[in-house]
Design a protein around this motif. Structure first.
Motif, PDB file in Angstrom:
ATOM      1  N   CYS A  73      -1.466 -17.787   6.948  1.00  0.00           N
ATOM      2  CA  CYS A  73      -0.615 -18.983   6.889  1.00  0.00           C
ATOM      3  C   CYS A  73      -0.533 -19.724   8.215  1.00  0.00           C
ATOM      4  N   MET A  74      -1.088 -19.142   9.279  1.00  0.00           N
ATOM      5  CA  MET A  74      -1.158 -19.769  10.601  1.00  0.00           C
ATOM      6  C   MET A  74       0.197 -19.881  11.287  1.00  0.00           C
ATOM      7  N   HIS A  75       1.172 -19.074  10.908  1.00  0.00           N
ATOM      8  CA  HIS A  75       2.441 -19.036  11.639  1.00  0.00           C
ATOM      9  C   HIS A  75       2.299 -18.048  12.799  1.00  0.00           C
ATOM     10  N   THR A  76       2.932 -18.400  13.929  1.00  0.00           N
ATOM     11  CA  THR A  76       2.730 -17.650  15.165  1.00  0.00           C
ATOM     12  C   THR A  76       4.039 -17.053  15.670  1.00  0.00           C
ATOM     13  N   PHE A  77       3.938 -15.822  16.207  1.00  0.00           N
ATOM     14  CA  PHE A  77       5.096 -15.102  16.722  1.00  0.00           C
ATOM     15  C   PHE A  77       4.698 -14.335  17.972  1.00  0.00           C
ATOM     16  N   TYR A 130       5.235 -15.015  23.702  1.00  0.00           N
ATOM     17  CA  TYR A 130       4.609 -14.109  24.664  1.00  0.00           C
ATOM     18  C   TYR A 130       3.675 -13.194  23.887  1.00  0.00           C
ATOM     19  N   GLU A 131       2.426 -13.107  24.335  1.00  0.00           N
ATOM     20  CA  GLU A 131       1.385 -12.426  23.574  1.00  0.00           C
ATOM     21  C   GLU A 131       1.341 -13.016  22.163  1.00  0.00           C
ATOM     22  N   ALA A 132       1.237 -14.333  22.103  1.00  0.00           N
ATOM     23  CA  ALA A 132       1.268 -15.060  20.831  1.00  0.00           C
ATOM     24  C   ALA A 132       0.272 -14.482  19.835  1.00  0.00           C
ATOM     25  N   SER A 133       0.759 -14.204  18.639  1.00  0.00           N
ATOM     26  CA  SER A 133      -0.072 -13.629  17.579  1.00  0.00           C
ATOM     27  C   SER A 133       0.120 -14.431  16.303  1.00  0.00           C
ATOM     28  N   THR A 134      -0.992 -14.844  15.695  1.00  0.00           N
ATOM     29  CA  THR A 134      -0.954 -15.726  14.539  1.00  0.00           C
ATOM     30  C   THR A 134      -1.392 -14.993  13.276  1.00  0.00           C
ATOM     31  N   ILE A 135      -0.656 -15.241  12.190  1.00  0.00           N
ATOM     32  CA  ILE A 135      -1.026 -14.705  10.888  1.00  0.00           C
ATOM     33  C   ILE A 135      -2.123 -15.605  10.311  1.00  0.00           C
ATOM     34  N   THR A 136      -3.298 -15.079  10.088  1.00  0.00           N
ATOM     35  CA  THR A 136      -4.422 -15.911   9.651  1.00  0.00           C
ATOM     36  C   THR A 136      -4.238 -16.438   8.229  1.00  0.00           C
ATOM     37  N   GLY A 173      12.028 -30.147  24.673  1.00  0.00           N
ATOM     38  CA  GLY A 173      12.655 -29.853  23.388  1.00  0.00           C
ATOM     39  C   GLY A 173      11.855 -30.349  22.209  1.00  0.00           C
ATOM     40  N   GLU A 174      11.050 -31.395  22.420  1.00  0.00           N
ATOM     41  CA  GLU A 174      10.239 -31.942  21.338  1.00  0.00           C
ATOM     42  C   GLU A 174       9.096 -30.992  20.957  1.00  0.00           C
ATOM     43  N   LEU A 175       8.748 -30.086  21.858  1.00  0.00           N
ATOM     44  CA  LEU A 175       7.632 -29.165  21.605  1.00  0.00           C
ATOM     45  C   LEU A 175       8.094 -27.753  21.277  1.00  0.00           C
ATOM     46  N   ASN A 176       9.392 -27.512  21.359  1.00  0.00           N
ATOM     47  CA  ASN A 176       9.887 -26.146  21.186  1.00  0.00           C
ATOM     48  C   ASN A 176       9.454 -25.518  19.870  1.00  0.00           C
ATOM     49  N   GLN A 177       9.409 -26.304  18.809  1.00  0.00           N
ATOM     50  CA  GLN A 177       9.046 -25.735  17.509  1.00  0.00           C
ATOM     51  C   GLN A 177       7.618 -25.192  17.499  1.00  0.00           C
ATOM     52  N   TYR A 178       6.775 -25.676  18.421  1.00  0.00           N
ATOM     53  CA  TYR A 178       5.392 -25.206  18.478  1.00  0.00           C
ATOM     54  C   TYR A 178       5.194 -24.090  19.508  1.00  0.00           C
ATOM     55  N   LEU A 179       6.177 -23.907  20.393  1.00  0.00           N
ATOM     56  CA  LEU A 179       6.024 -22.973  21.505  1.00  0.00           C
ATOM     57  C   LEU A 179       6.920 -21.745  21.394  1.00  0.00           C
ATOM     58  N   THR A 180       7.784 -21.713  20.391  1.00  0.00           N
ATOM     59  CA  THR A 180       8.741 -20.616  20.273  1.00  0.00           C
ATOM     60  C   THR A 180       8.424 -19.706  19.093  1.00  0.00           C
ATOM     61  N   CYS A 181       8.894 -18.482  19.207  1.00  0.00           N
ATOM     62  CA  CYS A 181       8.694 -17.472  18.169  1.00  0.00           C
ATOM     63  C   CYS A 181       9.731 -17.650  17.073  1.00  0.00           C
ATOM     64  N   GLY A 182       9.298 -17.595  15.823  1.00  0.00           N
ATOM     65  CA  GLY A 182      10.207 -17.768  14.700  1.00  0.00           C
ATOM     66  C   GLY A 182      11.136 -16.591  14.477  1.00  0.00           C
ATOM     67  N   LEU A 183      10.928 -15.494  15.210  1.00  0.00           N
ATOM     68  CA  LEU A 183      11.782 -14.316  15.062  1.00  0.00           C
ATOM     69  C   LEU A 183      12.803 -14.186  16.185  1.00  0.00           C
ATOM     70  N   CYS A 184      12.334 -14.170  17.427  1.00  0.00           N
ATOM     71  CA  CYS A 184      13.267 -14.008  18.549  1.00  0.00           C
ATOM     72  C   CYS A 184      13.776 -15.340  19.090  1.00  0.00           C
ATOM     73  N   ARG A 185      13.156 -16.446  18.677  1.00  0.00           N
ATOM     74  CA  ARG A 185      13.532 -17.800  19.103  1.00  0.00           C
ATOM     75  C   ARG A 185      13.262 -18.063  20.585  1.00  0.00           C
ATOM     76  N   GLY A 186      12.592 -17.122  21.242  1.00  0.00           N
ATOM     77  CA  GLY A 186      12.215 -17.342  22.633  1.00  0.00           C
ATOM     78  C   GLY A 186      10.818 -17.920  22.713  1.00  0.00           C
ATOM     79  N   TYR A 187      10.388 -18.287  23.917  1.00  0.00           N
ATOM     80  CA  TYR A 187       9.040 -18.819  24.076  1.00  0.00           C
ATOM     81  C   TYR A 187       8.017 -17.712  23.828  1.00  0.00           C
TER      82      TYR A 187
END
Length: 221
Positions: free
Chosen positions: A29-33, A21-27, A5-19
């Protein structure tokens, strides 16, 4: 040992809230989904980042959205069940849609994969190289400059000096009257329009894509 749970904020998608998958980062601002999540968001909702609202790109947001192999590898390493679950979902998809030609999904891949909807879309032969940045405050005012919570950043080599300056402004919450100056090996990079890969090739001879950039915060003249 640590709690996941301490790492969830770094491993989850900000849209679907799931872990991720095919992580894609916006260059920008560096946010990942998840790839499908951010693609759907850009096509159906907005061209702005769903977390910080920064404009990804005025016309083609996918120019600034890159597969993030490092984060995806971390997710698979910590949570191998994520890959297994996605593979089962893909198998169920093909069972429900026999008209679609199945892909080879026998083993969980260690890196992000192309989704079924993109299987007929041509992709480059290789993804852009990743650059590891070390960002350190510098100059006579360094002691009074806010430090980054994490000074190590992993970005694509096609990112520019402007992208890094914009990233620093966001992370340090700089007032609009403040400017960011970047230096590499003592040379000013602030007015450069080249990419990080160009900077690496100019100043470094080693094969490891690592760049030390020093930043100075000052008032606009």
């Amino acid at each position: 040992m640590f709690k996941i749970g301490e790492l969830n904020q770094y491993l989850t998608c900000g849209l679907c809230r799931g872990y991720l998958y095919e992580a894609s980062t916006i260059t920008e601002c560096m946010h990942t989904f998840c790839k499908n999540c951010i693609v759907r968001h850009c096509m159906e909702v907005s061209l702005h980042c769903p977390v910080c609202s920064i404009l990804i790109h005025p016309t083609d947001p996918f120019v600034h959205i890159r597969l993030d192999r490092m984060i995806q590898d971390i997710v698979y390493k910590i949570l191998p069940s994520v890959a297994d679950t996605e593979i089962r979902n893909i198998e169920k998809f093909y069972e429900a849609h026999p008209e679609v030609e199945p892909k080879d999904i026998q083993d969980p891949p260690p890196k992000p994969r192309v989704s079924p909807r993109d299987k007929d879309v041509p992709h480059p032969q290789c993804e852009p190289a990743l650059i590891s940045l070390v960002l350190e405050a510098d100059g006579p005012e360094a002691a009074h400059v806010d430090k980054l919570e994490k000074k190590f950043v992993r970005v694509v080599g096609t990112a520019t000096v402007d992208n890094v300056c914009h990233f620093l402004r966001k992370k340090l919450n700089l007032h609009e009257q403040k400017q960011v100056e970047l230096y590499c090996c003592g040379d000013s990079m602030s007015r450069e329009t080249c990419t990080l890969q160009d900077i690496h090739d100019r100043f470094y001879t080693d094969q490891e894509n690592l760049i030390l950039l020093q930043y100075r915060i000052s008032d606009f003249d």
